[in-house]
Design a protein around this motif. Sequence first.
Motif, mmCIF file in Angstrom:
data_model
loop_
_atom_site.group_PDB
_atom_site.id
_atom_site.type_symbol
_atom_site.label_atom_id
_atom_site.label_comp_id
_atom_site.label_asym_id
_atom_site.label_seq_id
_atom_site.Cartn_x
_atom_site.Cartn_y
_atom_site.Cartn_z
ATOM 1 N N ARG A 340 0.839 -1.193 0.000
ATOM 2 C CA ARG A 340 0.000 0.000 0.000
ATOM 3 C C ARG A 340 0.879 1.250 0.000
ATOM 4 N NH1 ARG A 340 -2.304 -3.414 3.761
ATOM 5 N NH2 ARG A 340 -4.485 -4.006 3.452
ATOM 6 N N TRP A 341 0.390 2.300 -0.655
ATOM 7 C CA TRP A 341 1.052 3.588 -0.584
ATOM 8 C C TRP A 341 0.842 4.180 0.813
ATOM 9 C CZ3 TRP A 341 3.935 5.232 -4.674
ATOM 10 C CH2 TRP A 341 3.648 4.689 -5.920
ATOM 11 N N ALA A 342 1.888 4.827 1.347
ATOM 12 C CA ALA A 342 1.721 5.579 2.596
ATOM 13 C C ALA A 342 0.936 6.845 2.287
ATOM 14 C CB ALA A 342 3.083 5.933 3.187
ATOM 15 N N THR A 343 -0.007 7.204 3.153
ATOM 16 C CA THR A 343 -0.861 8.362 2.934
ATOM 17 C C THR A 343 -0.729 9.347 4.082
ATOM 18 O OG1 THR A 343 -2.728 7.275 4.027
ATOM 19 C CG2 THR A 343 -2.542 6.997 1.637
ATOM 20 N N VAL A 388 6.572 -0.634 -9.060
ATOM 21 C CA VAL A 388 7.353 -0.463 -10.288
ATOM 22 C C VAL A 388 6.750 -1.272 -11.427
ATOM 23 C CG1 VAL A 388 9.576 -0.943 -11.378
ATOM 24 C CG2 VAL A 388 9.500 0.105 -9.109
ATOM 25 N N ALA A 389 6.361 -2.519 -11.149
ATOM 26 C CA ALA A 389 5.779 -3.374 -12.191
ATOM 27 C C ALA A 389 4.498 -2.755 -12.755
ATOM 28 C CB ALA A 389 5.500 -4.767 -11.628
ATOM 29 N N SER A 420 1.539 9.588 -2.767
ATOM 30 C CA SER A 420 0.742 8.516 -2.162
ATOM 31 C C SER A 420 -0.195 7.881 -3.182
ATOM 32 C CB SER A 420 -0.079 9.078 -0.989
ATOM 33 O OG SER A 420 -0.920 10.126 -1.425
ATOM 34 N N SER A 421 0.116 8.029 -4.483
ATOM 35 C CA SER A 421 -0.734 7.458 -5.520
ATOM 36 C C SER A 421 0.065 7.305 -6.809
ATOM 37 C CB SER A 421 -1.951 8.369 -5.776
ATOM 38 O OG SER A 421 -1.529 9.606 -6.338
ATOM 39 N N GLU A 422 -0.540 6.619 -7.786
ATOM 40 C CA GLU A 422 0.116 6.478 -9.081
ATOM 41 C C GLU A 422 0.287 7.831 -9.759
ATOM 42 O OE1 GLU A 422 -1.487 3.627 -11.749
ATOM 43 O OE2 GLU A 422 -1.442 1.979 -10.312
ATOM 44 N N LYS A 428 6.285 12.787 -10.004
ATOM 45 C CA LYS A 428 7.665 12.674 -9.533
ATOM 46 C C LYS A 428 8.585 12.154 -10.627
ATOM 47 C CE LYS A 428 7.433 12.416 -4.528
ATOM 48 N NZ LYS A 428 7.973 11.743 -3.337
ATOM 49 N N LEU A 429 8.042 11.315 -11.509
ATOM 50 C CA LEU A 429 8.840 10.794 -12.623
ATOM 51 C C LEU A 429 9.344 11.940 -13.490
ATOM 52 C CD1 LEU A 429 9.942 8.522 -14.395
ATOM 53 C CD2 LEU A 429 7.689 8.356 -15.461
#
Length: 462
Positions: A340-343, A388-389, A420-422, A428-429
């Motif tokens: 899970r993403w940290a929120t 990452v996948a 905290s999300s895609e 950030k990418l």
Amino acid sequence: MRSVRIFRHYMRLPLLILAGVEGLMFVACFHASFHLRWWSIGAEVPASTSGVMAYSVVLAVVFVLSMGAMGLYEASLREGWWGSLLRIVLALLLGAVALAAISFSFPHIELWRSILALTVVLSIIVVSGLRLLSYVIKPGIFKRRVLVLGAGPLAEAVMVANPRGLDIVGLVPLQADVDERDLPKRIPYDRPLLRIVTETQADELVVAVKDRRGKLPIEELLDCRMAGIQVLEPQGFFEREMGVVKLDLLTPSWLMLSDGFQHGAMTMLLKRLFDVLVSVVFLVLLWPVMLVTALAIAAESRFRHPVFYRQTRIGENGMPFEVVKFRSMRVDAEADGRARWATKNDSRITRVGRFIRKTRIDELPQIFNVLKGEMSFVGPRPERPEFVATLASKYDYYAARHRVKPGLTGWAQLCYPYGSSEEDALRKLEYDLYYVKNYSIFLDLLILIETVEVVVFGKGAV
């Protein structure tokens, strides 16, 4: 006013000039304090003052670096005048502590504490006065004037992302803009483009037209270019002004033909030496903080649970490795085995964990990953294999961030809030691609200095 590119990283010339002027002010404040000290005790200035000038230069360099670490050479400060004043005071106090440490390490350097204290007071007054003067007289004195050619979605993106160091003087719509928006500052294209540029006193022209085939006024753009007006593509504009490589404008041809991506053997050797040196310095300085943190985590769990947390991440060239952090969540944070993403305000975070995440202390054990060569001190943050996948299968160019070693801190961490999300990962990418493209030791040093601001002011932490 234009930007200066130092080792492929853009720095605004007015801010570099400001740093130079303030550096000279620090030198002047030191010499004034030096003479005031001897005058106050009724004594003559010592005849042997050969080291005074050298020490004043060292003091100025340390103070300028401290000011940069507090974010005082950004294009604009979010907190306004009072926020600037607080940062100036903190920066000069930090610089004074650094100078005291230098004097302790090198006893032959004479440090007069009374002179240093007086220099700090004078510097706060002088620098604060200079900053206040710029706020009152002409807040936009350092801003570049930019004219946008186009009035469609791309021009709107330029307007929305307008950095504070710029002044968008107008948008000139083309007939090719079939999807024209009701944007402000529209200028009718009823006269030569060079005349519009001259009338608006624009320094630069951004061509914000996505479909350009046969629709651009090439001759008029050449006239502007020959008249000394800088003509920019949107991708170059966003890269320079925001430090990003925009994914929606990215093409394989631009990646192949643009400058950057120079990761030679000597560059990588220097980066490795830099990583080892910085890691050793941080371990020597911060081991008491790490010891206290370990005891606090252990005490909170009544010494029943581990202090460290190991997790698989993806590193250089897609190779997995185990990252080491101080444990900041409950041991059953992912009891069901699902990543899970940290929120924000995540209920899994412990009381000690909330503090060490906000101050980034939880990341300090990764210094050992740096010493092992699995990470660099500066680089894109390593992500979990599950994330990452998913991201690599959905979005092109995501794997490009793995061309370099992941870092303990990075350009994206400075410029974008905690992800905290895609969607956050994609934003950030864009910053990570900028770093991979424009990597240099200079940029690494800049990121390390500005990371101090992240730690002190808690930017971007969850």
